[in-house]
Motif scaffolding. Structure first.
Motif: not given
Length: 66
Positions: A32-57
């Protein structure tokens, strides 16, 4: 997304006004390469932390908007 391909629904969540699905792609052949894909600019550090998503999605466990 592929036609005639099953994706496992892992999680449905609303966060910071974003309605997101967490899906599992058991084949993992096409990423998947759309919004919220690993390379998407939608990810913020705050959202990554809340969803417990690491640096490597993960590519086989991905997020997208619904």
């Amino acid at each position: 997304m592929l036609e005639d391909h099953a994706y496992g629904l892992l999680k449905v969540i609303e966060i910071k006004g974003h309605k997101l699905l967490n899906l599992r792609n058991p084949w993992g052949k096409i990423d998947w390469n759309g919004d919220w894909s690993p390379q998407s600019d939608k990810w913020t550090d705050e959202i990554k932390n809340e969803l417990e998503v690491g640096e490597e999605i993960s590519e086989d466990n991905f997020w997208m908007r619904y």
